[in-house]
Design an enzyme around this catalytic site. Structure first.
Site, PDB file in Angstrom:
ATOM      1  N   ASP A 173      -6.955  -1.433  -7.492  1.00 20.45           N
ATOM      2  CA  ASP A 173      -7.554  -2.023  -6.297  1.00 20.45           C
ATOM      3  C   ASP A 173      -7.981  -3.449  -6.609  1.00 20.45           C
ATOM      4  OD1 ASP A 173      -8.440  -1.056  -3.479  1.00 20.45           O
ATOM      5  OD2 ASP A 173     -10.026  -2.400  -4.170  1.00 20.45           O
ATOM      6  N   ARG A 179      -5.297  13.041  -5.386  1.00 18.21           N
ATOM      7  CA  ARG A 179      -6.595  12.497  -4.971  1.00 18.21           C
ATOM      8  C   ARG A 179      -7.635  13.601  -4.705  1.00 18.21           C
ATOM      9  NH1 ARG A 179     -10.630  10.911  -3.539  1.00 18.21           N
ATOM     10  NH2 ARG A 179     -11.228   9.211  -2.157  1.00 18.21           N
ATOM     11  N   ARG A 214       0.816  -1.224   0.000  1.00 21.56           N
ATOM     12  CA  ARG A 214       0.000   0.000   0.000  1.00 21.56           C
ATOM     13  C   ARG A 214       0.847   1.271   0.000  1.00 21.56           C
ATOM     14  NH1 ARG A 214      -5.405  -1.851   1.274  1.00 21.56           N
ATOM     15  NH2 ARG A 214      -6.097   0.219   0.763  1.00 21.56           N
ATOM     16  N   ARG A 223      -2.377   7.081   0.673  1.00 16.67           N
ATOM     17  CA  ARG A 223      -2.688   8.325   1.387  1.00 16.67           C
ATOM     18  C   ARG A 223      -1.651   8.841   2.358  1.00 16.67           C
ATOM     19  NH1 ARG A 223      -7.977   5.715   3.308  1.00 16.67           N
ATOM     20  NH2 ARG A 223      -6.455   4.075   3.102  1.00 16.67           N
ATOM     21  N   TYR A 251     -15.731  -9.909  -0.151  1.00 14.38           N
ATOM     22  CA  TYR A 251     -16.344  -8.614  -0.488  1.00 14.38           C
ATOM     23  C   TYR A 251     -17.591  -8.797  -1.351  1.00 14.38           C
ATOM     24  CZ  TYR A 251     -12.416  -6.074   1.490  1.00 14.38           C
ATOM     25  OH  TYR A 251     -11.492  -5.553   2.366  1.00 14.38           O
TER      26      TYR A 251
END
Ligand code: CP3
Length: 355
Positions: free
Chosen positions: A75, A39, A26, A30, A152
């Site tokens: 993703d 973003r 990752r 962010r 998911y």
């Protein structure tokens, strides 16, 4: 074209390196102000689907943090979307898949993915990133494992107890296997296409493998990872399998066909190595929350990880799971530099330094 820095690939193949390579799961994300700046102007899925933006944030950690590999920005949930589900990324809530798959009718409605059509944006992002990286470091492609994608697709979102998907495997295993079969075909086609588009290695994320009891992990997760790996068309691109929380099945996992095993922070790398032997390389496994502490602790804990793996080839330094968004980029940079410096001694012949 030859890579200028191929330490990561050599370590995946357990070849000799002069130091231990490092990247962070990752890392395109962010915690970097430079990511947040991109973003701010585009939502997450637009970034995934715009090759220029995806390439830009993929390369940021290479430039800013100095990692030895890039991982393509995307993703795992682009696969369920390509299979026909509606994906929404909600601020603060995380991903939502609308109309979760819970019966035969919805399972039958899942489309066969044509990667070159449905996921062309990922392949285009890979091609552009490879061009812009200009062979500085290898590029890693990835996918979720069939099981982690199933969680998911059945839950519809992240979950605390995963009770809906676990109820499904216990009460209707046939339906679960039917959906997993479909997902596994999509995943191996997807990873093959990523390799075709130019990635140098691929990683399969089984983030939710560890919520299963041992027998169910083998039946509903590992079995499908084995199928996926066996069906990837590749030359000699390494395959990394990262499963979280599955310490009880490491020996079995080490035989799944992956070249590298990703290890979470709850395990001791040295003990894992002793248990599984030296056929596969190991990737990991600093606790990501260490990056929230001081430089002194980061150095001490990073050296502990290096020491735990010990001397010799076949270690790719990484975190035991993704870097947390509240990590300080200075600390991440510090970790990279410490690993680059302190790992050399583990690759020298007859080093006098004693641990
Ligand atoms: O590693 C990288 O830097 C490449 C990019 C990457 C992302 N997601 C970008 C992302 C990778 C490899 C993933 C994998 C992924 N996605 C996993 C498996 C790995 C893991 O960490 O366990 C999972 C379970 C997902 C699903 C997902 N995507 C969740 C649960 C969330 C929300 C929670 C979160 O971390 O924010 C996402 C969104 C997501 N994927 C973001 C990023 C950078 C944050 C989106 C934003 O910028 O708003």
């Amino acid at each position: 074209m030859k890579l200028k820095n191929d330490l990561f690939l050599r370590a995946c193949r357990k070849e000799k390196t002069e130091r231990t390579p490092i990247w962070m799961m990752r890392q395109a994300g962010r915690f970097l102000p430079e990511y947040r700046a991109v973003r701010e102007k585009a939502d997450f899925l637009t970034m995934c689907k715009t090759p220029e933006l995806a390439a830009k944030v993929t390369i940021q950690p290479v430039d800013i943090i100095g990692v030895d590999a890039a991982i393509i920005f995307s993703d795992i949930l682009v696969i369920p979307e390509a299979m026909g589900m509606t994906l929404e990324m909600r601020e603060k809530e995380g991903p939502i898949l609308h109309n979760p798959i819970r019966d035969y009718q919805s399972a039958n409605s899942l489309k066969k993915v044509k990667v070159n059509r449905d996921l062309k944006f990922v392949l285009d992002a890979i091609k552009l990133t490879k061009q812009e990286l200009n062979n500085r470091v290898p590029l890693i492609g990835f996918s979720g494992s069939p099981w982690t994608l199933l969680t998911y697709m059945v839950e519809g979102r992240g979950s605390k107890n995963y009770d809906v998907v676990k109820k499904l495997i216990y009460s209707n295993p046939k339906l679960a296997h039917k959906i997993l079969d479909k997902i596994a075909v999509a995943v191996s086609d997807y990873l093959s296409a990523q390799i075709d588009a130019g990635v140098d290695a691929v990683q399969i994320f089984d983030t939710w493998g560890g919520i299963l009891a041992p027998a169910e992990f083998l039946e509903f997760s590992l079995q499908y990872v084995e199928k996926v790996i066996a069906n990837i068309t590749k030359k000699n691109e390494p395959v990394i399998f990262f499963a979280k929380g599955v310490h009880y099945k490491l020996k079995k996992i080490s035989k799944c066909g992956a070249d590298v095993l990703g290890v979470d922070w709850t395990m001791d790398l040295g003990k894992v190595k002793d248990l599984i032997g030296d056929k596969v390389a190991l990737q990991g496994n600093l606790d990501p929350t260490v990056l929230l502490s001081s430089k002194k602790v980061i150095k001490q804990k990073a050296i502990e990880v290096l020491h735990s793996y010990g001397k010799g080839s076949g270690h790719i330094f990484n975190l035991g799971h993704g870097i947390l968004p509240n990590s300080n980029p200075e600390n991440a940079k510090y970790l990279v530099n410490i690993v680059k410096k302190e790992s050399k001694v583990f690759h020298q012949k007859n080093s006098k330094k004693h641990w």
